[in-house]
Design an enzyme around this catalytic site. Sequence first.
Site, short mmCIF file in Angstrom:
data_model
loop_
_atom_site.label_atom_id
_atom_site.label_comp_id
_atom_site.label_asym_id
_atom_site.label_seq_id
_atom_site.Cartn_x
_atom_site.Cartn_y
_atom_site.Cartn_z
CG MET A 16 -13.47 1.40 8.78
SD MET A 16 -13.35 3.00 7.95
CE MET A 16 -15.05 3.62 8.13
CB CYS A 98 -8.97 -7.62 10.53
SG CYS A 98 -8.00 -6.50 11.57
CE LYS A 137 -14.86 -4.99 4.70
NZ LYS A 137 -13.40 -4.96 4.59
CG HIS A 169 -10.01 -4.54 1.41
ND1 HIS A 169 -9.76 -3.88 2.60
CD2 HIS A 169 -9.28 -3.87 0.48
CE1 HIS A 169 -8.93 -2.87 2.39
NE2 HIS A 169 -8.62 -2.85 1.11
N GLY A 211 -10.37 1.63 -1.43
CA GLY A 211 -9.91 2.76 -2.24
C GLY A 211 -10.97 3.50 -3.01
N GLY A 231 -14.99 2.92 2.91
CA GLY A 231 -14.28 2.82 4.17
C GLY A 231 -13.81 4.17 4.65
NE ARG A 232 -8.12 3.76 4.18
CZ ARG A 232 -7.03 3.74 3.42
NH1 ARG A 232 -5.98 4.47 3.77
NH2 ARG A 232 -6.99 3.02 2.33
#
Length: 326
Positions: A16, A98, A137, A169, A211, A231-232
């Site tokens: 990230m 990205c 990725k 993703h 997610g 991730g987040r």
Amino acid sequence: MFRRHREDFRLAVAPMLDWTDRHCRYFHRLLSPHARLYTEMVTSAALVRGKQLRLLEHSQQEHPVALQLGGSEPQELAVAARYGMDAGYDEINLNVGCPSDRVQSGRFGACLMREPALVGDCVKAMRDAVDVPVTVKCRIGVDDQDDYADLQHFTETMLGAGVEVLVVHARKAWLQGLSPKENREIPPLDYERVYRLKREFPQLVVVINGGITTVDEVQAHLARVDGVMLGRAAYHDPYVLARVEAALYGEPLPTREDVLHRMRPYVEAELARGTALKHISRHLLGLYQGEPGARGFRRRLSEGAHLPGAGWSLLEQAIAQPRVAA
């Protein structure tokens, strides 16, 4: 060339930009001994033409850790991958996901999903240059790529280039009209498309991303694919890494306070070499997410870490906030 254990990719923390720097990765390793960690994306041009080899700095405690590269020139990527391997990284990952404008202008990131043959050439060049795994990725598609056949063709091309691990993703990327932030939230998640990919390419190690926020979700995905990349969620609520670690590997849950005290030698060593506390503490802010005293913990760090002379004592003060609230 590589016969890897699928276990190695069961749990990972996503690369990230502006988040997963070396301080963040050290912290995440304390929470999860098994997770595969990834650097922020580093462009091949920065390493090869810019000679910014400082971007490869990491600590031995981070392993297993992968270097994520961005670029589209095969020979330049090969040289950058070699730098990464020589610096000690366990894996080289190519960013084909990205969606930022800056990335598109450099002809790398998600826009490369439209050019699978070029990505294949990049992967081949990198694999010829290094003796560590080269992984990719990607997204499930970009813009008008609504057909599963596009992802299928991309995957076939990656297999032909020698890719054995594909991190997907599970959202499309809209290269026009959506910001990078919106691209992480607005395109709908399509986990079924990733599951289908795994069914049709069983020889491929498929890691799903996008997610995923809870232990239950991680376990549900692992029934369908080989690995899960957080991730987040891992950044904003980092203690989730400890929970997943306990569920998957039987590691005892550390207390949050214990994790912070185990950070002390690292923090003090970094302060001694001139690193400002704020560069480390910003990654710790979410540790008490949802817990009593979380707001006080965040406030103490946020208000004090940027001040001249801020050191370990500030962290001790922050640690005391949840104790009082409890």
